[in-house]
Design an enzyme around this catalytic site. Structure first.
Site, short mmCIF file in Angstrom:
data_model
loop_
_atom_site.label_atom_id
_atom_site.label_comp_id
_atom_site.label_asym_id
_atom_site.label_seq_id
_atom_site.Cartn_x
_atom_site.Cartn_y
_atom_site.Cartn_z
N ASP A 162 0.86 -1.20 0.00
CA ASP A 162 0.00 0.00 0.00
C ASP A 162 0.89 1.24 0.00
OD1 ASP A 162 -2.38 1.57 0.13
OD2 ASP A 162 -2.10 1.82 2.28
N SER A 163 0.29 2.36 -0.34
CA SER A 163 1.04 3.62 -0.28
C SER A 163 1.43 3.94 1.16
CB SER A 163 0.17 4.75 -0.83
OG SER A 163 -1.01 4.86 -0.06
N CYS A 219 -4.33 -1.53 -2.07
CA CYS A 219 -4.47 -0.09 -2.31
C CYS A 219 -5.38 0.06 -3.53
CB CYS A 219 -3.09 0.51 -2.60
SG CYS A 219 -3.13 2.24 -3.09
N GLU A 235 -2.63 9.27 7.66
CA GLU A 235 -1.16 9.12 7.64
C GLU A 235 -0.51 10.02 8.71
OE1 GLU A 235 1.16 7.22 5.46
OE2 GLU A 235 -0.68 6.06 5.27
N CYS A 269 -11.16 2.76 -0.13
CA CYS A 269 -9.76 3.13 0.09
C CYS A 269 -9.39 2.36 1.35
CB CYS A 269 -9.63 4.63 0.32
SG CYS A 269 -8.00 5.09 0.95
N HIS A 311 -7.43 2.77 3.61
CA HIS A 311 -7.22 3.55 4.84
C HIS A 311 -8.55 3.78 5.59
CE1 HIS A 311 -3.33 4.67 3.08
NE2 HIS A 311 -3.02 5.35 4.16
#
Ligand code: DGL
Length: 275
Positions: free
Chosen positions: A12-13, A75, A159, A193, A195
């Protein structure tokens, strides 16, 4: 390199893919995993197609080199913008490796949850603009209307561990209110997403109970289990000692601290520089 460690790569990012990895580990506890978070370059959601492709490919090749025969793009942005090009291009150079994404398993089954036949997709700008959800859901559930909302602030809020702050919650609530007032018939929202499931406790407070919220981990994990059953040649190559290793392109201290804060999990990540 430890030859007996041939894990499933999960990419994932940033931290979002850990929501998927945690669900997969519950389903496949004996498997080994290698997680790679490209935290130094997150978020991907506002980046161009070419850049997301280039970053994703770099990370996939890194995982290949580290003995992963199967890589999961945990992701949506990477799955929307890079997966197909990697599968149809780069994989020709690696015929015994596989790369899978998170959009296909989600879109296959999501239609069955909506009574009103109206599904909301909340995702990054990149995923929304790619129209991947609309196109894929229409293939499997042509009777369903797909409405979408990009939430460009949500990934940076997570993040940066600011999603529980008063200001962070205000931004999230605003996006939800705008979306629901525009599309009152939505009765299913896909947190498209990886996240976003981290926001679930707050989302459940502000979203009416009659709207079903879908996190992808719960869909991707059984779908991966089924995939491995159907691809025994690949399944056999994956080591199964229940070990997980974490890699990040950011500082490992920051990664460890953030994972502790966000997931309450103690990890010991290693920093890497991508080639
Ligand atoms: N977890 C990624 C996704 O599912 C976040 C992308 C980003 O870095 O913006 O889309």
């Amino acid at each position: 390199m430890n030859k007996s460690f041939s894990p499933i790569g999960v990419f994932d990012s940033g931290y979002g893919g850990l929501t998927v990895l945690n669900s997969i580990r519950k389903e496949l506890p004996e498997y080994d995993f290698l997680y790679l978070g490209d935290n130094a370059r997150a978020p991907y959601g506002t980046r161009s197609f070419d850049v997301v492709y280039e970053y994703t490919l770099q990370c996939v090749l890194e995982l290949f080199e580290r003995n992963c025969d199967l890589v999961i793009l945990a992701c949506n942005t990477a799955s929307a913008k890079a997966l197909r090009t990697i599968q149809q291009g780069e994989l020709k150079n690696h015929p015994n490796k596989r790369v899978l994404g998170v959009i296909r398993p989600s879109t296959e089954i999501v239609g069955q949850f909506s009574k009103n036949k109206t599904i909301g997709i909340m995702a990054t700008e990149g995923t929304v603009k790619s129209q991947s959800y609309r196109i894929e859901i229409q293939k499997f559930h042509p009777e369903v209307t797909v409405v979408q909302q990009a939430c460009p602030l949500w990934v940076p809020l997570i993040e940066n561990k600011a999603y529980n702050s008063k200001e962070g919650k205000k931004f999230i609530e605003k996006d939800i209110q705008r979306f629901l007032s525009q599309y009152p018939s939505v009765d299913v929202i896909v947190l498209a997403c990886t996240h976003y499931p981290l926001l679930l406790p707050y989302l459940k407070e502000i979203i009416p109970k009659n709207i079903k919220l879908i996190s992808q981990g719960e869909i991707v994990a059984p779908s991966l289990k089924d995939y491995l059953k159907r691809h025994d040649w690949l399944n056999k190559k994956i080591s199964k000692n229940g070990q997980v290793t974490y890699l990040t392109t950011e500082s490992s201290d920051l990664f460890n601290e953030s994972v502790e804060y966000i997931f309450g999990q103690h990890v010991n990540a290693k920093n890497i520089h991508l080639k």
